[in-house]
Design a protein around this motif. Structure first.
Motif, PDB file in Angstrom:
ATOM      1  N   CYS A  93       0.990  -1.227   0.093  1.00  0.00           N
ATOM      2  CA  CYS A  93       0.073  -0.048  -0.038  1.00  0.00           C
ATOM      3  C   CYS A  93       0.899   1.277  -0.212  1.00  0.00           C
ATOM      4  CB  CYS A  93      -1.210  -0.039   1.244  1.00  0.00           C
ATOM      5  SG  CYS A  93      -2.112   1.206   1.204  1.00  0.00           S
ATOM      6  N   ARG A  94       0.444   2.064  -0.783  1.00  0.00           N
ATOM      7  CA  ARG A  94       1.194   3.209  -0.922  1.00  0.00           C
ATOM      8  C   ARG A  94       0.188   4.574  -1.224  1.00  0.00           C
ATOM      9  NH1 ARG A  94       4.218   1.344   1.810  1.00  0.00           N
ATOM     10  NH2 ARG A  94       6.419   1.274   1.738  1.00  0.00           N
ATOM     11  N   GLY A  95      -0.895   4.320  -0.443  1.00  0.00           N
ATOM     12  CA  GLY A  95      -1.884   5.609  -0.807  1.00  0.00           C
ATOM     13  C   GLY A  95      -2.187   6.565   0.173  1.00  0.00           C
ATOM     14  N   CYS A  96      -2.903   6.844   0.927  1.00  0.00           N
ATOM     15  CA  CYS A  96      -3.081   8.069   1.622  1.00  0.00           C
ATOM     16  C   CYS A  96      -2.065   8.188   2.867  1.00  0.00           C
ATOM     17  CB  CYS A  96      -4.650   8.408   2.206  1.00  0.00           C
ATOM     18  SG  CYS A  96      -5.264   7.208   3.024  1.00  0.00           S
ATOM     19  N   CYS A  97      -2.162   7.123   3.529  1.00  0.00           N
ATOM     20  CA  CYS A  97      -1.186   6.906   5.090  1.00  0.00           C
ATOM     21  C   CYS A  97      -0.061   6.131   4.824  1.00  0.00           C
ATOM     22  CB  CYS A  97      -2.156   6.497   5.844  1.00  0.00           C
ATOM     23  SG  CYS A  97      -3.561   7.449   6.203  1.00  0.00           S
ATOM     24  N   ARG A 135       4.299  -5.083  -6.147  1.00  0.00           N
ATOM     25  CA  ARG A 135       3.541  -3.917  -7.013  1.00  0.00           C
ATOM     26  C   ARG A 135       3.175  -3.113  -5.861  1.00  0.00           C
ATOM     27  NH1 ARG A 135      -1.966  -6.986  -8.831  1.00  0.00           N
ATOM     28  NH2 ARG A 135      -2.641  -7.553  -6.717  1.00  0.00           N
ATOM     29  N   ALA A 136       3.232  -1.772  -6.132  1.00  0.00           N
ATOM     30  CA  ALA A 136       2.405  -0.724  -5.415  1.00  0.00           C
ATOM     31  C   ALA A 136       1.064  -0.508  -5.788  1.00  0.00           C
ATOM     32  CB  ALA A 136       3.517   0.546  -5.335  1.00  0.00           C
ATOM     33  N   SER A 137       0.388  -0.198  -4.766  1.00  0.00           N
ATOM     34  CA  SER A 137      -1.120  -0.019  -4.955  1.00  0.00           C
ATOM     35  C   SER A 137      -1.620   1.256  -4.276  1.00  0.00           C
ATOM     36  CB  SER A 137      -1.949  -1.147  -4.196  1.00  0.00           C
ATOM     37  OG  SER A 137      -3.253  -0.766  -4.449  1.00  0.00           O
TER      38      SER A 137
END
Length: 145
Positions: A32-36, A66-68
């Motif tokens: 995960c590389r989203g908001c937080c 993979r980054a998401s």
């Protein structure tokens, strides 16, 4: 070690050797590389971009990393999901959600487990129990292939 009823780490059944000359199917790791997750204001002191590069190097051909965007479990930043290889899935492996993965020791443990076969094929190091968590069905189904 997980108990037989622990949904986070279903028991590994067996590891089958690959046929000579065949490339083994791989696990998938979604970071995960989203908001937080990946945000130095939320998780300071972590080289977030470097974390993905180190994980890719550590797992080698055993997994695609993979980054998401946001996986919607911000309270667990940084989050990774390890999805089993096709043979791991056939052996009963299911995606494993790992949270608070904010140090290189955790990355090493995750990579070691993945190189050994990952979900369904290899028992995870016991320390990964500290990182594993269960997500809602809505979130889980959004990621599963």
């Amino acid at each position: 070690m997980s108990s037989p009823t622990d949904r986070r780490f279903p028991a590994a059944r067996r590891t089958a050797p690959d046929a000579p000359g065949k490339t083994a199917a791989t696990c998938k790791v979604t970071v995960c590389r989203g908001c937080c997750c990946g945000d130095p204001r939320k998780v300071p002191g972590v080289d977030h971009a470097g974390q993905i590069a180190r994980l890719r190097e550590a797992v080698g051909p055993a997994a695609a990393v993979r980054a998401s965007d946001c996986l919607d479990v911000c309270d667990q930043a940084n989050v990774m999901v390890v999805q089993p290889s096709p043979s791991g899935r056939a052996a009963g492996g299911r995606p494993v959600w790992l949270g608070l993965v904010n140090d290189d020791d955790a990355l090493t443990d995750i990579a070691t487990w993945i190189r050994a076969g990952g979900p369904g094929l290899a028992e995870p190091p016991g320390v990964l129990d500290l990182y594993a968590f269960t997500v809602s069905r809505r979130v889980r189904e959004a990621l599963e292939d």
